[in-house]
Write a protein that holds these residues in place. Structure first.
Motif, PDB file in Angstrom:
ATOM      1  N   VAL A  99       0.840  -1.196   0.000  1.00 40.45           N
ATOM      2  CA  VAL A  99       0.000   0.000   0.000  1.00 40.45           C
ATOM      3  C   VAL A  99       0.877   1.249   0.000  1.00 40.45           C
ATOM      4  O   VAL A  99       1.984   1.252   0.537  1.00 40.45           O
ATOM      5  N   MET A 100       0.363   2.307  -0.618  1.00 37.37           N
ATOM      6  CA  MET A 100       1.028   3.609  -0.571  1.00 37.37           C
ATOM      7  C   MET A 100       0.487   4.363   0.638  1.00 37.37           C
ATOM      8  O   MET A 100      -0.724   4.501   0.804  1.00 37.37           O
ATOM      9  N   VAL A 101       1.393   4.865   1.469  1.00 37.73           N
ATOM     10  CA  VAL A 101       1.007   5.546   2.703  1.00 37.73           C
ATOM     11  C   VAL A 101       1.635   6.937   2.718  1.00 37.73           C
ATOM     12  O   VAL A 101       2.845   7.078   2.485  1.00 37.73           O
ATOM     13  N   ASP A 102       0.823   7.942   2.960  1.00 34.34           N
ATOM     14  CA  ASP A 102       1.318   9.316   2.995  1.00 34.34           C
ATOM     15  C   ASP A 102       2.466   9.433   3.995  1.00 34.34           C
ATOM     16  O   ASP A 102       2.363   9.002   5.141  1.00 34.34           O
ATOM     17  N   GLU A 103       3.578  10.024   3.560  1.00 32.84           N
ATOM     18  CA  GLU A 103       4.754  10.102   4.422  1.00 32.84           C
ATOM     19  C   GLU A 103       4.501  10.940   5.669  1.00 32.84           C
ATOM     20  O   GLU A 103       5.088  10.676   6.725  1.00 32.84           O
ATOM     21  N   TYR A 127      10.872   2.367  -1.090  1.00 32.83           N
ATOM     22  CA  TYR A 127      10.453   3.158  -2.251  1.00 32.83           C
ATOM     23  C   TYR A 127       9.445   4.211  -1.825  1.00 32.83           C
ATOM     24  O   TYR A 127       8.529   3.927  -1.046  1.00 32.83           O
ATOM     25  N   SER A 128       9.614   5.420  -2.319  1.00 35.14           N
ATOM     26  CA  SER A 128       8.635   6.472  -2.089  1.00 35.14           C
ATOM     27  C   SER A 128       8.520   7.312  -3.347  1.00 35.14           C
ATOM     28  O   SER A 128       9.439   7.359  -4.168  1.00 35.14           O
ATOM     29  N   ALA A 129       7.387   7.968  -3.506  1.00 34.38           N
ATOM     30  CA  ALA A 129       7.158   8.766  -4.708  1.00 34.38           C
ATOM     31  C   ALA A 129       6.031   9.754  -4.484  1.00 34.38           C
ATOM     32  O   ALA A 129       5.237   9.623  -3.547  1.00 34.38           O
ATOM     33  N   GLY A 130       5.974  10.741  -5.353  1.00 33.76           N
ATOM     34  CA  GLY A 130       4.877  11.698  -5.364  1.00 33.76           C
ATOM     35  C   GLY A 130       4.488  11.966  -6.798  1.00 33.76           C
ATOM     36  O   GLY A 130       5.247  11.666  -7.734  1.00 33.76           O
ATOM     37  N   ARG A 221       4.365  13.331  -0.835  1.00 34.41           N
ATOM     38  CA  ARG A 221       5.004  12.063  -1.175  1.00 34.41           C
ATOM     39  C   ARG A 221       4.397  10.950  -0.334  1.00 34.41           C
ATOM     40  O   ARG A 221       3.917  11.182   0.783  1.00 34.41           O
ATOM     41  N   SER A 222       4.428   9.758  -0.884  1.00 37.53           N
ATOM     42  CA  SER A 222       3.920   8.579  -0.181  1.00 37.53           C
ATOM     43  C   SER A 222       4.975   7.485  -0.217  1.00 37.53           C
ATOM     44  O   SER A 222       5.768   7.399  -1.162  1.00 37.53           O
ATOM     45  N   ALA A 223       4.981   6.657   0.814  1.00 40.77           N
ATOM     46  CA  ALA A 223       5.913   5.537   0.894  1.00 40.77           C
ATOM     47  C   ALA A 223       5.176   4.250   0.550  1.00 40.77           C
ATOM     48  O   ALA A 223       4.037   4.049   0.979  1.00 40.77           O
ATOM     49  N   LEU A 224       5.822   3.394  -0.213  1.00 40.72           N
ATOM     50  CA  LEU A 224       5.262   2.083  -0.516  1.00 40.72           C
ATOM     51  C   LEU A 224       5.636   1.145   0.624  1.00 40.72           C
ATOM     52  O   LEU A 224       6.823   0.975   0.936  1.00 40.72           O
ATOM     53  N   MET A 225       4.623   0.542   1.249  1.00 40.60           N
ATOM     54  CA  MET A 225       4.856  -0.250   2.446  1.00 40.60           C
ATOM     55  C   MET A 225       4.138  -1.588   2.373  1.00 40.60           C
ATOM     56  O   MET A 225       3.069  -1.707   1.772  1.00 40.60           O
ATOM     57  N   PHE A 226       4.748  -2.586   2.990  1.00 37.46           N
ATOM     58  CA  PHE A 226       4.104  -3.876   3.161  1.00 37.46           C
ATOM     59  C   PHE A 226       3.197  -3.827   4.387  1.00 37.46           C
ATOM     60  O   PHE A 226       3.571  -3.260   5.418  1.00 37.46           O
ATOM     61  N   LYS A 227       2.016  -4.424   4.275  1.00 40.19           N
ATOM     62  CA  LYS A 227       1.167  -4.680   5.433  1.00 40.19           C
ATOM     63  C   LYS A 227       1.278  -6.166   5.750  1.00 40.19           C
ATOM     64  O   LYS A 227       0.997  -7.015   4.906  1.00 40.19           O
ATOM     65  N   VAL A 228       1.712  -6.448   6.970  1.00 44.07           N
ATOM     66  CA  VAL A 228       1.983  -7.818   7.396  1.00 44.07           C
ATOM     67  C   VAL A 228       1.199  -8.096   8.669  1.00 44.07           C
ATOM     68  O   VAL A 228       1.073  -7.207   9.528  1.00 44.07           O
ATOM     69  N   PRO A 229       0.639  -9.301   8.844  1.00 40.46           N
ATOM     70  CA  PRO A 229      -0.088  -9.611  10.082  1.00 40.46           C
ATOM     71  C   PRO A 229       0.765  -9.341  11.315  1.00 40.46           C
ATOM     72  O   PRO A 229       1.902  -9.812  11.417  1.00 40.46           O
ATOM     73  N   ALA A 230       0.212  -8.583  12.249  1.00 41.40           N
ATOM     74  CA  ALA A 230       0.979  -8.154  13.423  1.00 41.40           C
ATOM     75  C   ALA A 230       1.368  -9.311  14.331  1.00 41.40           C
ATOM     76  O   ALA A 230       2.352  -9.204  15.078  1.00 41.40           O
TER      77      ALA A 230
END
Length: 277
Positions: A99-103, A127-130, A221-230
């Motif tokens: 998911v892309m998450v706002d920095e 990875y991050s981008a805007g 800008r937003s960061a691309l992040m993994f969502k993983v079961p906590a």
């Protein structure tokens, strides 16, 4: 006897459930031979004879890279949206999601709080981008607000579709892929193209893009992040290690170069009329 049998059955059920939880998503993926990764956009499956198009996002590339580390086949699933019902019918749940998450949300901790609320943790991919706009160098557009009433090309599945119209009153033209959007700018069908600045900056290093290097910088800008079961320590550790390995080697430079060269080549192959002058 009945009571004792019931107790044994309950204990067996509990142990089975515990074992399932303990197995975690990595073991589940290995058992099925497929790593399921949630993406915000799943590109259509390529069909023989069609023009190949590099998709907008790189999340699919990361899904493939993570699956390759595990020696598994990647299976992309759409994050949320209308596909939820379809996924439920197929009993298909993603093992991880990208998911892309706002920095700004990441820095404030709001993103982590939201992830924790749904039972997941966020792990940065590196990875991050805007959203950056590129245009002909002789454009009269000098700021984002001047896109009002102008035609802006974007690509299907891009994070910025809808934003240009909502924020600036631009006329959006959504194309199949980045190559189509960028080609439309070159031949004068669009006043600007908006895509990830991380990739566009690489593209503008190529000499053939010098005449199209006017820019509107990304406002956010937003960061691309993994969502993983906590509750899956093994999965969290594995994804963190993968991200660390990518950051230390030539993974990111090679990925950006390949994406840029592929898109530039796709534009070159399809441009059968001169650049608009």
């Amino acid at each position: 006897m009945y009571k004792a049998a019931s107790v044994v059955a309950c204990v067996s059920l509990a142990l089975g459930t515990f074992a399932s939880v303990q197995a975690g998503v990595l073991d589940d993926a290995r058992a099925r031979g497929v790593l399921r990764v949630g993406l915000d956009f799943v590109p259509p499956v390529y069909t023989a004879g069609a023009k190949f198009r590099t998709p907008e996002g790189i999340d699919g590339i990361l899904a493939e890279a993570l699956a390759a580390r595990l020696k598994l086949k990647p299976e992309p699933l759409r994050n949320g949206g209308d596909s939820k019902a379809l996924q439920a019918m197929k009993a298909a749940r993603p093992d991880f999601a990208l998911v892309m998450v706002d920095e700004a949300a990441v820095r404030s901790g709001n993103a982590a709080n939201a992830a924790d609320a749904d039972g997941s943790v966020l792990i940065a991919t590196g990875y991050s981008a805007g959203g950056m706009a590129i245009m002909r160098t002789d454009t009269d557009i000098k700021k984002w607000e001047q896109l009002k009433g102008r035609t802006v090309c974007l690509s299907e599945g891009g994070a910025y579709v809808g934003q240009m119209a909502a924020r600036y009153g631009a006329i959006e033209k959504v194309m199949r892929a980045p190559a189509d959007s960028l080609l439309a700018v070159r031949v004068g069908q669009c006043d600007a193209a908006v895509h990830d600045d991380t990739m566009l900056k690489e593209l503008l290093k190529l000499p053939e893009w010098k005449k199209f290097s006017a820019q509107l910088p990304a406002p956010t800008r937003s960061a691309l992040m993994f969502k993983v079961p906590a509750n899956d320590a093994a999965a969290i550790s594995y994804v963190k290690q993968a991200a660390a390995d990518w950051s230390r080697g030539d993974f990111w430079p090679a990925l950006k170069k390949k994406w840029t060269n592929n898109v530039a080549f796709e534009v070159y192959l399809d441009q059968n009329v001169p650049d608009c002058h």
